[in-house]
Design a protein around this motif. Structure first.
Motif, short mmCIF file in Angstrom:
data_model
loop_
_atom_site.label_atom_id
_atom_site.label_comp_id
_atom_site.label_asym_id
_atom_site.label_seq_id
_atom_site.Cartn_x
_atom_site.Cartn_y
_atom_site.Cartn_z
N GLN A 37 55.59 42.62 3.36
CA GLN A 37 54.60 41.62 3.71
C GLN A 37 54.90 40.28 3.05
OE1 GLN A 37 51.44 42.22 5.92
NE2 GLN A 37 52.43 40.22 5.93
N TRP A 38 55.82 40.28 2.09
CA TRP A 38 56.17 39.04 1.40
C TRP A 38 57.36 38.35 2.06
CZ3 TRP A 38 56.95 43.84 -1.12
CH2 TRP A 38 58.26 44.17 -1.44
N HIS A 39 57.84 37.27 1.44
CA HIS A 39 58.91 36.45 2.01
C HIS A 39 60.16 36.45 1.13
CE1 HIS A 39 57.03 34.50 5.53
NE2 HIS A 39 55.90 34.76 4.88
N PRO A 40 61.01 37.47 1.26
CA PRO A 40 62.21 37.55 0.42
C PRO A 40 63.22 36.45 0.72
CG PRO A 40 62.29 39.22 2.15
CD PRO A 40 60.91 38.61 2.19
N GLU A 41 63.15 35.86 1.89
CA GLU A 41 64.10 34.79 2.24
C GLU A 41 63.90 33.55 1.38
OE1 GLU A 41 60.46 33.53 4.43
OE2 GLU A 41 61.42 35.44 3.95
N GLN A 42 62.75 33.44 0.72
CA GLN A 42 62.45 32.26 -0.08
C GLN A 42 63.15 32.25 -1.43
OE1 GLN A 42 60.66 29.55 0.92
NE2 GLN A 42 60.57 30.53 2.93
N ASP A 43 63.67 33.38 -1.86
CA ASP A 43 64.31 33.48 -3.17
C ASP A 43 65.83 33.52 -3.00
OD1 ASP A 43 65.19 33.98 -5.72
OD2 ASP A 43 63.89 35.72 -6.06
N SER A 44 66.46 32.39 -3.21
CA SER A 44 67.91 32.31 -3.00
C SER A 44 68.69 33.05 -4.07
CB SER A 44 68.35 30.84 -2.97
OG SER A 44 68.08 30.21 -4.22
N THR A 45 68.04 33.50 -5.14
CA THR A 45 68.72 34.25 -6.19
C THR A 45 68.65 35.76 -5.99
OG1 THR A 45 66.79 34.43 -7.65
CG2 THR A 45 68.10 32.41 -7.80
N ASP A 46 67.92 36.21 -4.98
CA ASP A 46 67.73 37.65 -4.77
C ASP A 46 67.85 37.97 -3.28
OD1 ASP A 46 67.02 40.29 -4.66
OD2 ASP A 46 65.11 40.06 -5.71
N ARG A 47 69.01 38.48 -2.89
CA ARG A 47 69.26 38.81 -1.48
C ARG A 47 69.30 40.32 -1.24
NH1 ARG A 47 67.56 34.11 0.32
NH2 ARG A 47 69.10 32.43 0.33
N ARG A 48 68.70 41.10 -2.14
CA ARG A 48 68.87 42.55 -2.07
C ARG A 48 68.33 43.18 -0.79
NH1 ARG A 48 66.39 44.12 -7.82
NH2 ARG A 48 64.98 42.41 -7.17
N LEU A 49 67.21 42.71 -0.28
CA LEU A 49 66.68 43.28 0.96
C LEU A 49 67.58 42.95 2.14
CD1 LEU A 49 62.84 42.74 0.61
CD2 LEU A 49 64.16 44.82 0.27
N PHE A 50 68.07 41.72 2.19
CA PHE A 50 68.96 41.33 3.28
C PHE A 50 70.30 42.04 3.15
CE2 PHE A 50 65.83 37.98 3.29
CZ PHE A 50 65.61 37.78 4.65
N GLN A 51 70.77 42.25 1.93
CA GLN A 51 72.01 42.98 1.79
C GLN A 51 71.83 44.44 2.18
OE1 GLN A 51 74.23 42.28 -1.76
NE2 GLN A 51 75.81 43.78 -1.21
N GLY A 52 70.65 45.01 1.89
CA GLY A 52 70.37 46.37 2.34
C GLY A 52 70.48 46.49 3.85
N LEU A 53 69.92 45.49 4.56
CA LEU A 53 70.02 45.48 6.02
C LEU A 53 71.46 45.33 6.48
CD1 LEU A 53 68.65 45.23 8.87
CD2 LEU A 53 68.69 42.75 8.47
N VAL A 54 72.18 44.36 5.91
CA VAL A 54 73.57 44.13 6.32
C VAL A 54 74.43 45.35 6.03
CG1 VAL A 54 75.63 42.74 5.84
CG2 VAL A 54 73.40 41.62 6.15
N ASP A 55 74.24 45.98 4.88
CA ASP A 55 75.02 47.18 4.56
C ASP A 55 74.72 48.31 5.54
OD1 ASP A 55 76.18 45.88 2.45
OD2 ASP A 55 74.94 46.83 0.90
N ALA A 56 73.45 48.46 5.93
CA ALA A 56 73.09 49.48 6.92
C ALA A 56 73.73 49.18 8.27
CB ALA A 56 71.58 49.56 7.06
N ALA A 57 73.76 47.89 8.64
CA ALA A 57 74.41 47.50 9.89
C ALA A 57 75.90 47.78 9.83
CB ALA A 57 74.15 46.02 10.16
N ARG A 58 76.51 47.51 8.69
CA ARG A 58 77.94 47.76 8.53
C ARG A 58 78.25 49.26 8.64
NH1 ARG A 58 78.50 45.02 4.23
NH2 ARG A 58 79.32 43.10 5.14
N ARG A 59 77.40 50.09 8.05
CA ARG A 59 77.58 51.55 8.15
C ARG A 59 77.45 52.01 9.59
NH1 ARG A 59 74.46 51.42 3.37
NH2 ARG A 59 72.56 51.89 4.52
N ARG A 60 76.51 51.42 10.31
CA ARG A 60 76.31 51.80 11.71
C ARG A 60 77.56 51.49 12.53
NH1 ARG A 60 74.15 49.55 16.52
NH2 ARG A 60 72.85 51.02 17.68
N VAL A 61 78.17 50.33 12.28
CA VAL A 61 79.40 49.99 12.98
C VAL A 61 80.52 50.94 12.60
CG1 VAL A 61 81.16 48.22 13.25
CG2 VAL A 61 78.75 47.55 13.19
#
Length: 254
Positions: A222-246
């Protein structure tokens, strides 16, 4: 930044294709005052910093399945209130004007992504869209329950909210079990959709994060992780999952 992220960035944006939902908005640019398909740049920055390639997705509901067949992951971005009619409720006095084109588009994307088992990250409104798509309902004005405006203190001002994260959840593996986040919402989940589990709760009881153990990667906050340029862990979790899917040979980029 870990090696997987730095390698992907150094390759010039060859990481997984991550779709970002945009919305139609009246705006001015140069000599033009017209409708634009818009999204805050910080979402793009977050995906790229996490090693993904960002793809902007303007509303076009009939094309949802066709679009997602060409992508490796999806971010349902933040924004306006979901129209209450979408979950069988009457609009309250404090609920924003309906954005029907965006609702139709993002609900179509949510259903198509679920059909494809595509990795999905929901942000703020994106959490609410996923809950509605899966059969849940929304609380239309959180201050009526909690008695404060801490989740959205003022127009254009983020609140700082403490969140307790459920141990052994996917979210806890990414960000830990205790954190303070930047929130900007006056609505939240009321009735949780059957396919989702609550994994993050604010001190006042507001649901701040959900996920699904039945999906390879379905996580929404419910929060806005995109606002913290020092913490990309949620977006990296998504990208890593996408990479595994490929890597697992999922059909994509048809």
């Amino acid at each position: 930044m870990d090696s997987s992220v730095s390698d992907s960035v150094s390759e010039g944006g060859t990481g997984p294709l991550i779709g970002l939902t945009t919305y139609r908005e009246r705006a001015q640019s140069l000599v033009w005052d017209t409708d634009f398909a818009l999204l805050h740049q910080v979402y793009v920055d977050a995906v790229v910093a996490a090693g993904g390639t960002a793809v902007l997705l303007p509303p076009q509901p009939a094309s949802a399945a066709n679009v997602l067949a060409r992508l490796d992951g999806l971010v349902l971005t933040g924004g306006a209130d979901v129209e209450p009619n979408r979950y069988g409720h009457t609009p309250g006095l404090r609920t924003g004007a309906p954005r029907r084109d965006r609702d139709e588009w993002e609900l179509a994307l949510a259903h198509a992504a679920l059909d494809l088992d595509l990795p999905v990250l929901g942000v703020c409104r994106g959490l609410q869209v996923l809950n509605v798509a899966l059969g849940g309902t929304l609380e239309q004005h959180v201050p009526d329950r909690v008695g404060h405006t801490g989740h959205q203190p003022a127009p254009g001002r983020f609140g700082h909210v403490h969140v307790r994260v459920r141990a052994a959840s996917r979210l806890a593996a990414l960000v830990g079990e205790d954190l303070t986040v930047s929130c900007y919402h006056h609505q939240s989940i009321a009735v949780l959709a059957p396919d989702l589990s609550v994994v993050g709760v604010a001190d006042d009881g507001t649901i701040e994060a959900v996920e699904s153990a039945r999906r390879p990667f379905l996580l929404a906050v419910q929060w806005h992780p995109e606002q913290d340029s020092t913490d990309r862990r949620l977006f990296q979790g998504l990208v890593d999952a996408a990479r595994r899917r490929v890597a697992d040979g999922a059909p994509t980029h048809a």
